[in-house]
Scaffold this motif. Structure first.
Motif, PDB file in Angstrom:
ATOM      1  N   ARG A 105       9.955   4.096  -1.583  1.00  0.00           N
ATOM      2  CA  ARG A 105       9.302   4.002  -3.014  1.00  0.00           C
ATOM      3  C   ARG A 105       8.040   4.429  -2.722  1.00  0.00           C
ATOM      4  N   PHE A 136       3.935   3.831  -2.957  1.00  0.00           N
ATOM      5  CA  PHE A 136       2.879   3.009  -3.554  1.00  0.00           C
ATOM      6  C   PHE A 136       1.487   4.087  -3.617  1.00  0.00           C
ATOM      7  N   SER A 137       1.439   4.507  -4.908  1.00  0.00           N
ATOM      8  CA  SER A 137      -0.272   5.005  -5.733  1.00  0.00           C
ATOM      9  C   SER A 137      -1.651   3.785  -5.113  1.00  0.00           C
ATOM     10  N   LEU A 163      -3.259   0.019  -8.000  1.00  0.00           N
ATOM     11  CA  LEU A 163      -1.186   0.100  -7.916  1.00  0.00           C
ATOM     12  C   LEU A 163       0.007   0.743  -8.490  1.00  0.00           C
ATOM     13  N   THR A 164       0.076   1.802  -8.429  1.00  0.00           N
ATOM     14  CA  THR A 164       1.448   1.915  -9.358  1.00  0.00           C
ATOM     15  C   THR A 164       2.990   2.419  -7.946  1.00  0.00           C
ATOM     16  N   ILE A 165       3.920   1.374  -8.271  1.00  0.00           N
ATOM     17  CA  ILE A 165       4.583   2.175  -7.596  1.00  0.00           C
ATOM     18  C   ILE A 165       5.939   2.152  -8.167  1.00  0.00           C
ATOM     19  N   TYR A 166       6.758   3.237  -7.460  1.00  0.00           N
ATOM     20  CA  TYR A 166       7.593   4.308  -8.061  1.00  0.00           C
ATOM     21  C   TYR A 166       9.031   4.205  -6.962  1.00  0.00           C
ATOM     22  N   HIS A 202       4.805   6.750   0.873  1.00  0.00           N
ATOM     23  CA  HIS A 202       5.813   7.053   1.213  1.00  0.00           C
ATOM     24  C   HIS A 202       6.289   5.978   1.491  1.00  0.00           C
ATOM     25  N   THR A 259       0.435  -7.199  -2.103  1.00  0.00           N
ATOM     26  CA  THR A 259       1.904  -5.850  -2.544  1.00  0.00           C
ATOM     27  C   THR A 259       2.086  -5.395  -1.335  1.00  0.00           C
ATOM     28  N   LEU A 260       0.576  -5.357  -0.887  1.00  0.00           N
ATOM     29  CA  LEU A 260       0.519  -4.172   0.222  1.00  0.00           C
ATOM     30  C   LEU A 260       1.234  -4.552   1.632  1.00  0.00           C
ATOM     31  N   ASP A 298      11.551   6.449  -4.994  1.00  0.00           N
ATOM     32  CA  ASP A 298      11.346   7.735  -4.598  1.00  0.00           C
ATOM     33  C   ASP A 298      12.279   9.240  -4.905  1.00  0.00           C
ATOM     34  N   THR A 311       8.466   4.043 -13.269  1.00  0.00           N
ATOM     35  CA  THR A 311       7.870   2.814 -12.903  1.00  0.00           C
ATOM     36  C   THR A 311       8.168   1.785 -12.507  1.00  0.00           C
TER      37      THR A 311
END
Length: 185
Positions: free
Chosen positions: A121, A123-124, A4-7, A117, A28-29, A9, A15
């Motif tokens: 943020r 969330f990948s 999981l990588t969060i950026y 999205h 987290t999700l 937007d 990161t």
């Protein structure tokens, strides 16, 4: 390995979180209604196993999941770089969209990234063999299995008409391209 990588937007350079810990990914999700789990089957079916054999291997998990969610059916989907129209299929899923039904996938083999999205943020979530993800109806997201996909997955659903993508028109997916690791590397 799942990741999981969060950026933020507004920039793919910043990161906010990067983790391979399945428990941290799930925690987290969860506040967004996104379900993430690791399923450990006693036997992992071969990639070319018959759909019924794959469904039976995961039957206890599927029965529990469908009982909880009210979903009525599951099937097996396979695609790889030789799948007719794979380029057009990939391009279609690389645009941010929503569905009127939860999108539930379990990765039997291969990998792919669900990117959501949410709340300013991005969330990948890179899902790999053994990962279940459930993206709630109405959640803006896109999906990528890479330029050379090789995926076998379970799809769980109530009504397949809920799979019709409703595109948001936001170009955010173009600003946040996913890097799918080469499994041969």
């Amino acid at each position: 390995m799942s990741r999981l990588t969060i950026y933020r937007d507004d920039t793919p350079d910043g990161t906010l979180l990067d983790t391979e810990n399945p428990r941290e990914i799930a925690e987290t999700l969860q506040p967004f209604g996104i379900r993430f789990e690791r399923w450990e089957a006693p036997v992992t079916p071969e990639k070319d196993a018959a759909p019924q054999d794959i469904l039976e291997a995961y039957r206890p998990y599927l029965d529990g999941l469908m009982g909880e969610t009210g979903a009525g059916s599951a099937d097996v989907v396979r695609f790889d770089r030789h799948t007719p129209g794979i380029g057009a299929m990939r391009e279609k899923y690389l645009s941010e969209h929503t569905h009127s039904e939860d999108e539930v996938r379990f990765f039997v083999h291969g990998q792919g990234a669900f990117v959501m999205h949410l709340d300013g943020r991005v969330f990948s979530v890179l899902c790999t063999q053994g990962d279940l993800i459930s993206v709630p109806a109405g959640t803006p997201h896109w999906f990528d299995a890479g330029v050379s996909p090789d995926v076998v997955a379970l799809r769980v659903f109530t009504d397949t008409t809920g799979w019709v993508a409703e595109y948001t028109g936001d170009e955010i997916a173009r600003r946040f391209p996913v890097t799918i690791p080469d499994v041969a590397a």
